[in-house]
Design a protein around this motif. Structure first.
Motif, PDB file in Angstrom:
ATOM      1  N   UNK A 285      30.101  26.786  31.130  1.00 24.67           N
ATOM      2  CA  UNK A 285      31.220  26.679  32.063  1.00 24.67           C
ATOM      3  C   UNK A 285      31.755  28.061  32.439  1.00 24.67           C
ATOM      4  N   UNK A 286      31.638  29.007  31.523  1.00 21.87           N
ATOM      5  CA  UNK A 286      32.060  30.383  31.818  1.00 21.87           C
ATOM      6  C   UNK A 286      31.229  30.961  32.949  1.00 21.87           C
ATOM      7  N   UNK A 287      29.944  30.615  32.989  1.00 19.47           N
ATOM      8  CA  UNK A 287      29.048  31.108  34.046  1.00 19.47           C
ATOM      9  C   UNK A 287      29.553  30.672  35.416  1.00 19.47           C
ATOM     10  N   UNK A 288      29.851  29.376  35.560  1.00 18.07           N
ATOM     11  CA  UNK A 288      30.332  28.880  36.851  1.00 18.07           C
ATOM     12  C   UNK A 288      31.708  29.454  37.185  1.00 18.07           C
ATOM     13  N   UNK A 289      32.540  29.657  36.169  1.00 16.07           N
ATOM     14  CA  UNK A 289      33.873  30.227  36.420  1.00 16.07           C
ATOM     15  C   UNK A 289      33.770  31.659  36.934  1.00 16.07           C
ATOM     16  N   UNK A 290      32.873  32.452  36.342  1.00 18.53           N
ATOM     17  CA  UNK A 290      32.698  33.837  36.785  1.00 18.53           C
ATOM     18  C   UNK A 290      32.176  33.878  38.209  1.00 18.53           C
ATOM     19  N   UNK A 291      31.198  33.031  38.525  1.00 26.50           N
ATOM     20  CA  UNK A 291      30.664  33.003  39.891  1.00 26.50           C
ATOM     21  C   UNK A 291      31.726  32.565  40.895  1.00 26.50           C
ATOM     22  N   UNK A 292      32.538  31.602  40.510  1.00 26.58           N
ATOM     23  CA  UNK A 292      33.618  31.146  41.395  1.00 26.58           C
ATOM     24  C   UNK A 292      34.637  32.261  41.638  1.00 26.58           C
ATOM     25  N   UNK A 293      34.988  32.968  40.572  1.00 26.20           N
ATOM     26  CA  UNK A 293      35.925  34.091  40.723  1.00 26.20           C
ATOM     27  C   UNK A 293      35.338  35.203  41.576  1.00 26.20           C
ATOM     28  N   UNK A 294      34.054  35.503  41.368  1.00 22.89           N
ATOM     29  CA  UNK A 294      33.387  36.535  42.164  1.00 22.89           C
ATOM     30  C   UNK A 294      33.362  36.159  43.638  1.00 22.89           C
ATOM     31  N   UNK A 295      33.119  34.877  43.929  1.00 25.11           N
ATOM     32  CA  UNK A 295      33.121  34.418  45.327  1.00 25.11           C
ATOM     33  C   UNK A 295      34.507  34.572  45.940  1.00 25.11           C
ATOM     34  N   UNK A 296      35.552  34.302  45.164  1.00 27.01           N
ATOM     35  CA  UNK A 296      36.925  34.476  45.675  1.00 27.01           C
ATOM     36  C   UNK A 296      37.218  35.942  45.960  1.00 27.01           C
ATOM     37  N   UNK A 297      36.837  36.829  45.046  1.00 28.99           N
ATOM     38  CA  UNK A 297      37.022  38.263  45.260  1.00 28.99           C
ATOM     39  C   UNK A 297      36.272  38.729  46.509  1.00 28.99           C
ATOM     40  N   UNK A 298      35.050  38.241  46.657  1.00 24.96           N
ATOM     41  CA  UNK A 298      34.228  38.650  47.796  1.00 24.96           C
ATOM     42  C   UNK A 298      34.862  38.203  49.118  1.00 24.96           C
ATOM     43  N   UNK A 299      35.418  36.991  49.136  1.00 23.50           N
ATOM     44  CA  UNK A 299      36.081  36.496  50.345  1.00 23.50           C
ATOM     45  C   UNK A 299      37.273  37.371  50.712  1.00 23.50           C
ATOM     46  N   UNK A 300      38.084  37.729  49.718  1.00 21.55           N
ATOM     47  CA  UNK A 300      39.239  38.597  49.968  1.00 21.55           C
ATOM     48  C   UNK A 300      38.797  39.973  50.457  1.00 21.55           C
ATOM     49  N   UNK A 301      37.751  40.504  49.844  1.00 19.27           N
ATOM     50  CA  UNK A 301      37.252  41.819  50.249  1.00 19.27           C
ATOM     51  C   UNK A 301      36.708  41.775  51.672  1.00 19.27           C
ATOM     52  N   UNK A 302      35.998  40.728  52.016  1.00 19.65           N
ATOM     53  CA  UNK A 302      35.452  40.591  53.370  1.00 19.65           C
ATOM     54  C   UNK A 302      36.568  40.494  54.394  1.00 19.65           C
ATOM     55  N   UNK A 303      37.621  39.729  54.077  1.00 20.38           N
ATOM     56  CA  UNK A 303      38.746  39.620  54.995  1.00 20.38           C
ATOM     57  C   UNK A 303      39.433  40.952  55.174  1.00 20.38           C
ATOM     58  N   UNK A 304      39.529  41.723  54.119  1.00 18.82           N
ATOM     59  CA  UNK A 304      40.168  43.037  54.205  1.00 18.82           C
ATOM     60  C   UNK A 304      39.357  43.956  55.080  1.00 18.82           C
ATOM     61  N   UNK A 305      38.028  43.949  54.937  1.00 16.92           N
ATOM     62  CA  UNK A 305      37.155  44.795  55.752  1.00 16.92           C
ATOM     63  C   UNK A 305      37.225  44.371  57.211  1.00 16.92           C
ATOM     64  N   UNK A 306      37.225  43.070  57.494  1.00 18.16           N
ATOM     65  CA  UNK A 306      37.296  42.598  58.872  1.00 18.16           C
ATOM     66  C   UNK A 306      38.635  42.924  59.512  1.00 18.16           C
ATOM     67  N   UNK A 307      39.710  42.934  58.705  1.00 15.93           N
ATOM     68  CA  UNK A 307      41.032  43.236  59.249  1.00 15.93           C
ATOM     69  C   UNK A 307      41.169  44.706  59.607  1.00 15.93           C
ATOM     70  N   UNK A 308      40.506  45.578  58.880  1.00 11.06           N
ATOM     71  CA  UNK A 308      40.614  47.020  59.129  1.00 11.06           C
ATOM     72  C   UNK A 308      39.598  47.542  60.146  1.00 11.06           C
ATOM     73  N   UNK A 309      38.581  46.739  60.436  1.00 14.42           N
ATOM     74  CA  UNK A 309      37.517  47.206  61.368  1.00 14.42           C
ATOM     75  C   UNK A 309      37.878  46.903  62.811  1.00 14.42           C
TER      76      UNK A 309
END
Length: 410
Positions: free
Chosen positions: A386-410
């Motif tokens: 379950x830790x594996x799926x939790x880490x992947x889920x958290x990583x996907x959330x971080x990636x979404x936030x990072x992508x939104x930040x890059x799109x907002x500044x570009x």
């Protein structure tokens, strides 16, 4: 002290890497001096790499993509540094874990069924260790190929290194360039080995502990197979002297209890040595997967840089999977001890003193087995699949936030 000749490729390969890092059992004083020198070199290589990355971060501040690239490198460096510091602090306990693995797990006396369990465990170890080693080595090779490919179309006065160095020296001129290149590559490979070799060994330890729980289940369920034929015949006839069978059964069962207690103690020692590494590693994995995804999918970088992070993210996913899967195996197999107890011939035991004590001890074993053995992140969480799926889920959330930040500044 080294392992005797074994067909276990995973242990042989991992022991070589750990000797290169300097954390392995020495046979004599001269070998111990070599280990101490190797550990010192490992620490110097990590500090040298960290200095290069921090300096580059200072000079590149403001360039978002470059800072993300350097942050990925710093996370790997920090993990390697943490692992070797923690294991140096628990060196005696770590070496005892290695010796116990050698003496009680690898070279114990097994029957044919138990040997098949050990062979299956070794195959899993070989798969995980080989894939992670290949992924990390491919990543290190890509780091080295990056400047070689980039320098093909450049002048000798404009050559680049694997990592930027901000020093007041003509590093692009021979022989400064060649010396610096070799120093960086040597440090890179040593840091890479330090980064993954301890994870390989932890996976091997976990899977072998899970295999021992499976062997214990078999021995408890088939406890009469451990007894001699004479006792078995007495049990089959159910004669007036069947108390002899109960006594023999109880003596054999006590050996299984001692094995169970030893495995529980071994798991507690694993937890004591590795819990801090587990905590930091699980926390860092989400960020690393997120940042690697940024370098592969979003950042405007060269193909060779994308190749670096494709190899690295493959290694991270394998590293996380083998880490959580091996811990999950310990949980499942330690819980199954209670089920194995029910499969034994305890209902046929007579109501003698040994028979009554046997039933009480069976109850205690079942109660103890309801609490599984496990590894935790410093007590904050239990590591499982379950830790594996939790880490992947958290990583996907971080990636979404990072992508939104890059799109907002570009």
């Amino acid at each position: 002290m080294s392992f005797r000749k074994t067909d276990d490729v995973s242990i042989s390969l991992t022991s070589i890497f750990m000797k290169l890092v300097g954390l392995w059992i020495a046979a004599n004083k001269s070998e111990q001096r070599v280990r101490n020198i190797t550990v010192g070199y490992t620490m110097i290589a990590i500090i040298f790499g960290t200095w290069i990355q921090i300096t580059d971060m200072c000079y590149s501040w403001g360039d978002f993509s470059t800072c993300i690239y350097i942050t990925c490198n710093l996370l790997s460096l920090s993990m390697a540094f943490l692992k070797i510091l923690v294991l140096l602090a628990h060196k005696e306990d770590f070496f005892r874990l290695i010796l116990y693995l050698q003496e009680r797990f690898l070279y114990a006396d097994y029957n044919d069924y138990e040997k098949r369990i050990i062979i299956g465990c070794k195959r899993k170890c070989i798969f995980f260790v080989s894939f992670l080693t290949f992924s990390i080595m491919a990543t290190l090779g890509a780091y080295v190929l990056k400047p070689i490919i980039a320098n093909i179309s450049r002048n000798t006065s404009d050559r680049i290194l694997p990592f930027n160095m901000w020093v007041d020296l003509p590093l692009t001129v021979t022989p400064y360039y060649e010396i610096t290149f070799v120093l960086q590559v040597l440090s890179l490979y040593h840091i890479g080995i330090t980064y993954f070799c301890f994870d390989n060994f932890l996976c091997i330890l976990n899977l072998h502990v899970a295999a021992q729980f499976r062997i214990l289940q078999y021995r408890i369920s088939n406890i009469t197979d451990l007894m001699n034929r004479e006792t078995l015949e007495i049990n089959q006839r159910f004669s007036a002297s069947s108390s002899c069978f109960a006594n023999k059964y109880y003596e054999t069962f006590k050996k299984c209890i001692r094995q169970h207690q030893a495995l529980i103690a071994y798991c507690k020692k694993l937890e004591e040595v590795f819990n801090l590494i587990v905590l930091v590693q699980i926390l860092v994995f989400s960020m690393m997967i997120c940042l690697h995804g940024y370098q592969i999918l979003i950042a405007k970088t060269s193909n060779i840089v994308r190749t670096i992070f494709i190899c690295h993210i493959s290694g991270c996913l394998c590293q996380l999977l083998m880490f959580t899967y091996s811990c999950d195996c310990i949980i499942r197999e330690s819980l199954n001890i209670a089920i194995a107890v029910y499969r034994g011939p305890w209902p046929f035991l007579p109501s003698t003193t040994s028979g009554k004590m046997m039933r009480k001890d069976l109850t205690i074993v079942i109660m103890r087995s309801s609490v599984p053995c496990y590894l935790t992140g410093r007590g904050f969480f239990i590591v499982s699949l379950e830790t594996y799926t939790s880490v992947l889920s958290t990583a996907a959330s971080y990636f979404t936030l990072l992508k939104q930040r890059v799109e907002a500044t570009s």
